[in-house]
Design a protein around this motif. Structure first.
Motif, PDB file in Angstrom:
ATOM      1  N   ALA A  85      43.773  50.049  37.622  1.00  7.84           N
ATOM      2  CA  ALA A  85      44.662  50.963  37.488  1.00  7.84           C
ATOM      3  C   ALA A  85      44.725  52.303  37.807  1.00  7.84           C
ATOM      4  N   ALA A  86      43.361  53.041  37.514  1.00  5.25           N
ATOM      5  CA  ALA A  86      43.249  54.377  37.933  1.00  5.25           C
ATOM      6  C   ALA A  86      42.959  54.372  39.095  1.00  5.25           C
ATOM      7  N   ALA A  96      36.562  42.600  40.345  1.00  6.33           N
ATOM      8  CA  ALA A  96      37.013  41.670  41.777  1.00  6.33           C
ATOM      9  C   ALA A  96      38.285  40.747  41.041  1.00  6.33           C
ATOM     10  N   LYS A  97      37.982  40.206  40.007  1.00  2.24           N
ATOM     11  CA  LYS A  97      38.861  39.478  39.396  1.00  2.24           C
ATOM     12  C   LYS A  97      40.549  40.180  39.284  1.00  2.24           C
ATOM     13  N   VAL A  98      40.057  41.418  38.853  1.00  2.00           N
ATOM     14  CA  VAL A  98      41.483  42.014  38.581  1.00  2.00           C
ATOM     15  C   VAL A  98      42.153  42.314  40.118  1.00  2.00           C
ATOM     16  N   MET A  99      41.387  42.624  40.890  1.00  2.00           N
ATOM     17  CA  MET A  99      42.058  42.914  42.005  1.00  2.00           C
ATOM     18  C   MET A  99      42.525  41.693  42.922  1.00  2.00           C
ATOM     19  N   THR A 123      45.742  41.151  41.065  1.00  2.60           N
ATOM     20  CA  THR A 123      46.652  42.027  41.778  1.00  2.60           C
ATOM     21  C   THR A 123      47.312  41.654  42.900  1.00  2.60           C
ATOM     22  N   GLN A 124      46.537  41.244  43.831  1.00  2.00           N
ATOM     23  CA  GLN A 124      46.760  40.777  45.118  1.00  2.00           C
ATOM     24  C   GLN A 124      47.670  39.657  45.255  1.00  2.00           C
ATOM     25  N   ASN A 125      47.408  38.456  44.280  1.00  4.16           N
ATOM     26  CA  ASN A 125      48.155  37.408  44.197  1.00  4.16           C
ATOM     27  C   ASN A 125      49.622  37.582  43.998  1.00  4.16           C
TER      28      ASN A 125
END
Ligand code: TUI
Length: 315
Positions: free
Chosen positions: A181-182, A304-307, A310-312
């Motif tokens: 988020a940052a 990577a999982k968070v990214m 987020t992309q999904n």
């Protein structure tokens, strides 16, 4: 990973993760652990007398060959002597808190110490960026201890837009989601304090750590607004006494006397009823004491999982 990160390049560190320079809690032990794990460990000078600070710096130098920092609390009665110690010891990185470090910046720049002040407003960010500081830490009011008024979510993008140096986000960040988020807000690194309070290496009294682990989202309050030095702490007997005094319009000296020594009392002596249990609002999410290495590895490994998630949701 992070090969192109400006903070990592500037400071020669593996991950753009700073440990907040917490008074009484940011000891040589914690700072060493964070630096050895690839982040930037920071000794919290707080109100520490200069000789004690020198000893802490020398311990870190002995225990790690990685870069580390010292946080200079500008309201310290020893601020001038503390700065001299940091200059003598050629500490690689200096962060500052609770004030404007403007007048001290040239001395650090001269010996190549990187200077990264903490700001809680766009105005101070702009002023300091003009003095040639290397980066800024934009700290939202979610954080523990001495706080400003603006949230991390609103402060970080406004500071990012106002300056052309790297920005590190602080306040309310304790996992990979917070870090991502940052980054989304334009920061290039993060600083975390509360997450490292509940680490195995932090010397906080077990009563302090237990209270942090039990804390919920609304467990902290801000006291001392009337003194001009607002501080975020866990609500307890002390904060209720503060409220009473403030409501009764007690003199500032009386209110400040009540708070004096409060952090030491809670953090080291374990009196979490009459002491100041400084911690950020993210305490509600902290349920486990972990070694520093694990804290940092977990965050980095989950990015990577968070990214991806987020992309999904943006597809
Ligand atoms: O400094 C912190 N956190 C701290 S310092 C501390 S020790 C303390 N003990 C009792 C009372 C007050 C402090 C505990 N936690 N964070 C960095 C920070 N700096 N947050 C906010 C600021 C800040 C606030 C006002 C920086 C500059 C400023 O104004 C200076 C100006 O001239 O505008």
């Amino acid at each position: 990973m992070f090969e192109n990160n400006p903070i990592c390049k500037l400071l020669n560190i593996k991950y753009p993760i700073f440990q907040g320079g917490m008074a009484w809690l940011g000891t040589a032990e914690l700072a060493t652990a964070v630096s050895n794990a690839g982040g930037l460990g920071i000794i919290g000078a707080g109100h520490m007398p200069p000789d004690l600070l020198r000893a802490e710096i020398q311990k870190v130098k002995q225990w790690t060959d990685k870069p580390f920092g010292v946080n200079i609390m500008l309201m310290s009665p020893f601020v001038k002597e503390v700065i001299q110690v940091v200059l003598d010891e050629r500490v690689p990185v200096v962060t500052t808190g609770a004030g404007n470090p403007g007048e001290y910046i040239p001395a650090f720049k001269e010996i190549g110490t990187k200077v990264i002040p903490v700001v809680a407003s766009v105005a101070l960010a702009k002023r300091l960026a003009r003095t040639g500081v290397d980066a800024l830490i934009a700290e939202g009011t979610e954080s523990g201890g001495h706080v400003g008024e603006i949230t991390t979510m609103t402060l970080v993008p406004q500071v990012v837009d106002a300056v052309d140096i790297p920005v590190i986000a602080a306040g309310g960040i304790a996992d990979a989601r917070g870090m991502m988020a940052a980054f989304a807000l334009g920061a290039q690194g993060v600083q975390m304090g509360s997450r490292f309070v509940v680490s195995s290496e932090c010397i906080a009294h077990e009563n302090y750590k237990k209270l942090v682990l039990r804390a919920k989202d609304r467990s902290t309050v801000v006291t001392g607004r009337s003194t001009g030095h607002p501080v975020r702490v866990i609500a307890n007997k002390l904060t209720r006494k503060f409220d009473e005094l403030e409501k009764a319009n007690a003199p500032v000296e009386e209110i400040e006397k009540l708070g004096a020594g409060g952090l030491n009392l809670a953090a080291r002596k374990g009196d979490v009823e009459m002491g100041s249990v400084m911690i950020g609002q993210i305490a509600g999410m902290l349920n486990e004491i972990k070694p520093v290495q694990e804290i940092i590895d977990d965050i980095v490994n989950n990015l990577a999982k968070v990214m991806e998630s987020t992309q999904n949701i943006c597809k």
